[in-house]
Design a protein around this motif. Structure first.
Motif, PDB file in Angstrom:
ATOM      1  N   SER A 298       0.801  -1.230   0.000  1.00 44.24           N
ATOM      2  CA  SER A 298       0.000   0.000   0.000  1.00 44.24           C
ATOM      3  C   SER A 298       0.832   1.276   0.000  1.00 44.24           C
ATOM      4  CB  SER A 298      -0.955   0.014   1.200  1.00 44.24           C
ATOM      5  OG  SER A 298      -0.234   0.049   2.407  1.00 44.24           O
ATOM      6  N   GLU A 299       2.109   1.161   0.191  1.00 45.97           N
ATOM      7  CA  GLU A 299       2.999   2.330   0.143  1.00 45.97           C
ATOM      8  C   GLU A 299       3.817   2.267  -1.142  1.00 45.97           C
ATOM      9  OE1 GLU A 299       2.866   4.733   2.293  1.00 45.97           O
ATOM     10  OE2 GLU A 299       1.712   3.758   3.878  1.00 45.97           O
ATOM     11  N   THR A 300       4.241   3.412  -1.619  1.00 40.82           N
ATOM     12  CA  THR A 300       5.097   3.446  -2.799  1.00 40.82           C
ATOM     13  C   THR A 300       6.486   3.944  -2.431  1.00 40.82           C
ATOM     14  OG1 THR A 300       5.497   4.420  -4.980  1.00 40.82           O
ATOM     15  CG2 THR A 300       4.149   5.708  -3.463  1.00 40.82           C
ATOM     16  N   GLY A 301       7.479   3.318  -3.006  1.00 48.11           N
ATOM     17  CA  GLY A 301       8.852   3.738  -2.800  1.00 48.11           C
ATOM     18  C   GLY A 301       9.144   5.104  -3.377  1.00 48.11           C
ATOM     19  N   ASP A 302       8.221   5.646  -4.170  1.00 46.58           N
ATOM     20  CA  ASP A 302       8.372   7.020  -4.661  1.00 46.58           C
ATOM     21  C   ASP A 302       8.243   8.018  -3.522  1.00 46.58           C
ATOM     22  OD1 ASP A 302       8.609   6.320  -7.403  1.00 46.58           O
ATOM     23  OD2 ASP A 302       6.434   6.132  -7.544  1.00 46.58           O
ATOM     24  N   GLU A 303       7.531   7.609  -2.449  1.00 47.82           N
ATOM     25  CA  GLU A 303       7.252   8.528  -1.344  1.00 47.82           C
ATOM     26  C   GLU A 303       7.760   8.053   0.012  1.00 47.82           C
ATOM     27  OE1 GLU A 303       3.000   8.814  -1.483  1.00 47.82           O
ATOM     28  OE2 GLU A 303       2.998   9.670  -3.505  1.00 47.82           O
ATOM     29  N   VAL A 304       7.950   6.749   0.190  1.00 44.42           N
ATOM     30  CA  VAL A 304       8.252   6.168   1.498  1.00 44.42           C
ATOM     31  C   VAL A 304       9.434   5.212   1.374  1.00 44.42           C
ATOM     32  CG1 VAL A 304       7.344   4.594   3.255  1.00 44.42           C
ATOM     33  CG2 VAL A 304       5.857   6.319   2.268  1.00 44.42           C
TER      34      VAL A 304
END
Length: 168
Positions: free
Chosen positions: A89-95
């Motif tokens: 549910s998280e993206t490595g683009d942001e987290v």
């Protein structure tokens, strides 16, 4: 309804009933770590051993995997469904997902998730266009299985309510 639409509807209904195992795939490329939850994956050969992973082209991990030679594939015990949710549910683009879980460097400096019930590392031997996903064929060569791997593993039904970090 056309014959093609009918066939797609039947296919969608069938796969909608399946409860696939879910995998966390991690990689390293150009000094960037990345990982994501993957539902399109399967053993693809016995002799020689092969494993197929489908990565969404919209996923951060897809971009990192473009430079990678290896992927690590993990399965999680159901008790660690929170990790599946983190990677799905998280993206490595942001987290930075790796700041939110315990991991260590494995073969070829790949990130290995500590709570995984089992994991293996595979060398990328082929990339295959699969439409909105990129198929990656792996040659497994190292891994570890814990006693947790014999219990209930995270499957699609455990995470089907997730809002993905990126649309598929």
């Amino acid at each position: 309804m056309s014959e093609q639409e009918s066939a797609k509807s039947a296919f969608d209904q069938l796969v909608g009933q399946l409860d696939y195992p879910m995998f966390v795939v991690t990689t390293r490329g150009a000094d960037r770590l990345s990982g994501c939850l993957v539902g399109f994956a399967s053993q693809a050969g016995i002799n020689p051993s092969r494993f197929f992973v489908g990565l969404s082209r919209r996923n951060h991990t897809f971009g990192v995997a473009q430079d990678a030679e290896y992927l690590a594939v993990h399965v999680l015990a159901r008790e660690h469904v929170g990790l599946a949710r983190l990677f799905g549910s998280e993206t490595g683009d942001e987290v930075d997902k790796f700041e939110r879980c315990r991991w260590h460097e494995g073969p070829h400096r790949l990130p290995i998730v500590d709570e995984a019930a089992a994991w293996f590392v595979g060398r990328i031997i082929r990339r295959i266009d699969a439409g909105d996903h990129l198929g990656i064929l792996l040659e497994p060569f190292d891994g570890e299985m814990t006693s947790a791997a014999t219990g209930e593993l995270v499957s699609f039904s455990d995470v089907k309510d997730l809002d993905p970090g990126h649309d598929a």
